[in-house]
Design a protein around this motif. Structure first.
Motif, short mmCIF file in Angstrom:
data_model
loop_
_atom_site.label_atom_id
_atom_site.label_comp_id
_atom_site.label_asym_id
_atom_site.label_seq_id
_atom_site.Cartn_x
_atom_site.Cartn_y
_atom_site.Cartn_z
N GLY A 268 0.90 -1.13 0.00
CA GLY A 268 -0.14 -0.12 0.06
C GLY A 268 0.73 1.37 -0.06
N GLN A 269 0.78 2.09 -0.88
CA GLN A 269 1.18 3.46 -1.03
C GLN A 269 0.80 4.45 -1.72
OE1 GLN A 269 5.11 2.36 -3.09
NE2 GLN A 269 4.09 0.82 -4.06
N ARG A 270 1.24 5.50 -2.01
CA ARG A 270 0.58 6.73 -2.66
C ARG A 270 1.26 6.85 -3.95
NH1 ARG A 270 -2.66 10.75 -1.65
NH2 ARG A 270 -2.42 12.93 -2.49
N TYR A 271 0.73 7.39 -4.96
CA TYR A 271 1.24 7.10 -6.17
C TYR A 271 0.81 8.70 -7.11
CZ TYR A 271 1.50 2.20 -6.24
OH TYR A 271 1.76 1.00 -6.23
N VAL A 272 1.64 9.00 -7.93
CA VAL A 272 1.15 10.16 -8.65
C VAL A 272 0.80 9.47 -10.26
CG1 VAL A 272 3.72 10.48 -9.42
CG2 VAL A 272 2.02 12.05 -9.95
N VAL A 273 -0.11 10.09 -10.54
CA VAL A 273 -0.83 9.28 -11.69
C VAL A 273 -1.05 10.35 -12.93
CG1 VAL A 273 -2.96 8.03 -12.70
CG2 VAL A 273 -2.08 7.85 -10.36
N PHE A 274 -0.52 9.86 -14.03
CA PHE A 274 -0.54 10.76 -15.39
C PHE A 274 -1.33 9.94 -16.30
CE2 PHE A 274 3.40 12.04 -13.32
CZ PHE A 274 3.62 13.02 -13.74
N SER A 275 -1.95 10.76 -17.30
CA SER A 275 -2.82 10.05 -18.33
C SER A 275 -2.11 10.36 -19.65
CB SER A 275 -3.92 10.93 -18.30
OG SER A 275 -5.07 10.56 -17.36
N GLY B 259 -4.89 -0.41 -29.91
CA GLY B 259 -3.80 -0.01 -29.21
C GLY B 259 -4.01 1.55 -28.71
N MET B 260 -5.32 1.88 -29.15
CA MET B 260 -5.78 3.26 -28.83
C MET B 260 -6.52 3.57 -27.66
SD MET B 260 -4.28 5.06 -31.31
CE MET B 260 -5.40 6.71 -31.41
N GLY B 261 -6.56 5.00 -27.16
CA GLY B 261 -7.14 5.11 -25.87
C GLY B 261 -6.59 5.93 -24.86
N VAL B 262 -6.95 5.74 -23.52
CA VAL B 262 -6.18 6.30 -22.54
C VAL B 262 -5.64 5.20 -21.58
CG1 VAL B 262 -6.65 7.71 -20.32
CG2 VAL B 262 -8.04 8.16 -22.50
N THR B 263 -4.42 5.63 -21.25
CA THR B 263 -3.57 4.74 -20.43
C THR B 263 -3.09 5.58 -19.36
OG1 THR B 263 -2.80 3.38 -22.47
CG2 THR B 263 -1.74 3.25 -20.35
N GLU B 264 -3.35 5.01 -18.19
CA GLU B 264 -2.79 5.64 -16.65
C GLU B 264 -1.49 5.22 -16.36
OE1 GLU B 264 -6.83 6.98 -14.69
OE2 GLU B 264 -5.80 5.35 -13.79
N ILE B 265 -0.55 6.12 -16.38
CA ILE B 265 0.84 5.79 -15.82
C ILE B 265 0.76 5.95 -14.09
CG2 ILE B 265 3.25 6.33 -16.04
CD1 ILE B 265 2.41 7.13 -18.93
N TRP B 266 1.30 5.10 -13.47
CA TRP B 266 0.89 5.00 -11.98
C TRP B 266 2.50 5.13 -11.52
CZ3 TRP B 266 -3.54 4.79 -8.39
CH2 TRP B 266 -4.44 4.87 -9.07
N LEU B 267 3.01 6.12 -10.62
CA LEU B 267 4.36 6.00 -10.35
C LEU B 267 4.42 6.23 -8.73
CD1 LEU B 267 5.68 8.55 -12.92
CD2 LEU B 267 6.40 6.16 -12.79
#
Length: 279
Positions: free
Chosen positions: A214-221, A267-275
Motif C-alpha cells: 500500500g502506498q501513494r502514487y502520482v498518476v499521469f494520463s 492500441g488506442m485510448g487512455v492509459t494511466e501511468i502510476w508512479l
C-alpha cells in the motif's frame, strides 16, 4: 503517432493469428497501397516479409529445445504442413528446421527482432492527480527485457489477452503493465502483463504473482496510441519530475493501468501511468 508505428504495434500484437493487409492498414490509418510503400521504405521489409520473419523467428526456440515435433512447431507458426514450414524456414535462414534441431542452437541464425517503434511528438503533459492504494496482489505473464527493448512487449500482451477475463480470482476488468527493477541489474527490467486477483489459487501454470505494498502514487494520463508511452515517460522524468520535489518509491518502477477507455485491439485510448512516491 506515425502510421508505421501503429502498423508495427498492430502486427506485434496479432502476428500469431491470421492478419490481412486491410486490418493492418485500418489500424495504421492509411490505404493498403500507401502503407505497403511506406512500411518498406522505412523498415526495409515488406509487411508480409516482416510477419513471416517474426513468426519464423519466434519458432526457433521451440526447435532448439526440441520438446515439440517439427510439425507441431510448424502448425503453431501458422503453417499447414512440415513441407511448407521447411521451405519458408530455409528461405528465411538458409537452413532447414531439421538441421537447426540437430545442431541444438541458433547462434548462426539471424533472427528478425521486433522493429523498434519511434512514436511522433506528443502533446504536453496533463496535470497529474495523486492516489493512495491499499496492498494489491497481481497475477499474469512476466518477461525480462533490456532497457530500450520494449518493442517485444506487445507479443507478451498477445499471449496474456488470451487469458484475460477468465483468470481465477480476477478482480474487475482492468489490466496492468507492471515494470519492476532487478536487483544488481542495470541493463534489464521485468515487465508483467497482469490483473489484480483476490487470491493466488489455481492460476495457469505459466503465470506468476506479484504483491505491491500500500502506498501513494502520482498518476499521469497518456492519450493516443500505446506505443507512445515511452515518450510520455520521457516527458514526465525530463520536465515534470525534476521540479516536483518528489522522491520515487521503491516498488514498482511504475505501472500502466488499462481500463474501459483503452482498446487493446487497436492500441488506442487512455492509459494511466502510476508512479509510486515516498511520503
Amino acid at each position: 503517432m506515425s502510421a508505421v508505428a501503429r502498423a508495427i504495434w498492430f502486427i506485434e500484437s496479432h502476428f500469431e493469428h491470421d492478419l490481412s493487409l486491410e486490418e493492418i492498414s485500418d489500424a495504421a490509418g492509411l490505404s493498403r497501397y500507401h502503407l505497403s510503400r511506406v512500411f518498406g521504405l522505412v523498415n526495409g521489409h515488406s509487411i508480409s516479409g516482416y510477419i513471416r520473419g517474426r513468426r519464423l523467428s519466434r519458432a526457433v526456440p521451440a526447435l532448439v529445445v526440441g520438446s515439440s515435433t517439427i510439425l507441431e512447431v510448424a502448425l503453431a507458426a501458422g503453417y499447414g504442413s512440415h513441407e511448407a514450414f521447411t521451405r519458408a524456414f530455409r528461405d528465411q535462414f538458409g537452413m532447414t528446421p531439421d538441421a537447426v534441431r540437430r545442431q541444438g542452437h541458433a547462434r548462426n541464425l539471424v533472427l528478425l527482432e521486433p522493429i523498434r517503434m519511434d512514436p511522433a511528438r506528443l502533446n504536453d503533459l496533463e496535470p497529474p492527480r495523486f492516489e493512495t492504494l491499499q496492498p494489491m496482489l497481481f497475477a499474469g505473464l512476466q518477461e525480462i527485457y533490456p532497457y530500450g527493448g520494449n518493442a517485444a512487449i506487445p507479443s507478451l500482451w498477445q499471449k496474456f489477452n488470451a487469458h484475460f477475463g477468465h483468470i481465477p480470482g480476477q478482480k474487475g476488468n482492468v489490466a496492468y503493465g507492471i515494470c519492476t527493477h532487478i536487483d544488481g541489474e542495470a541493463e534489464k527490467f521485468r515487465y508483467m502483463a497482469a490483473v489484480e486477483i483476490s487470491d493466488a489459487g489455481d492460476l495457469p501454470p505459466d503465470f506468476t504473482t506479484l504483491k505491491l505494498p500500500g502506498q501513494r502514487y502520482v498518476v499521469f494520463s497518456h492519450r493516443g496510441h500505446v506505443s507512445g508511452i515511452p515518450l510520455t515517460m520521457h516527458r514526465i522524468f525530463d520536465t515534470w519530475w525534476p521540479t516536483s520535489g518528489l522522491e520515487h518509491g521503491d516498488t514498482p518502477d511504475m505501472f500502466e493501468r488499462y481500463d474501459e477507455r483503452f482498446d487493446p485491439y487497436t492500441g488506442m485510448g487512455v492509459t494511466e501511468i502510476w508512479l509510486p512516491i515516498k511520503e
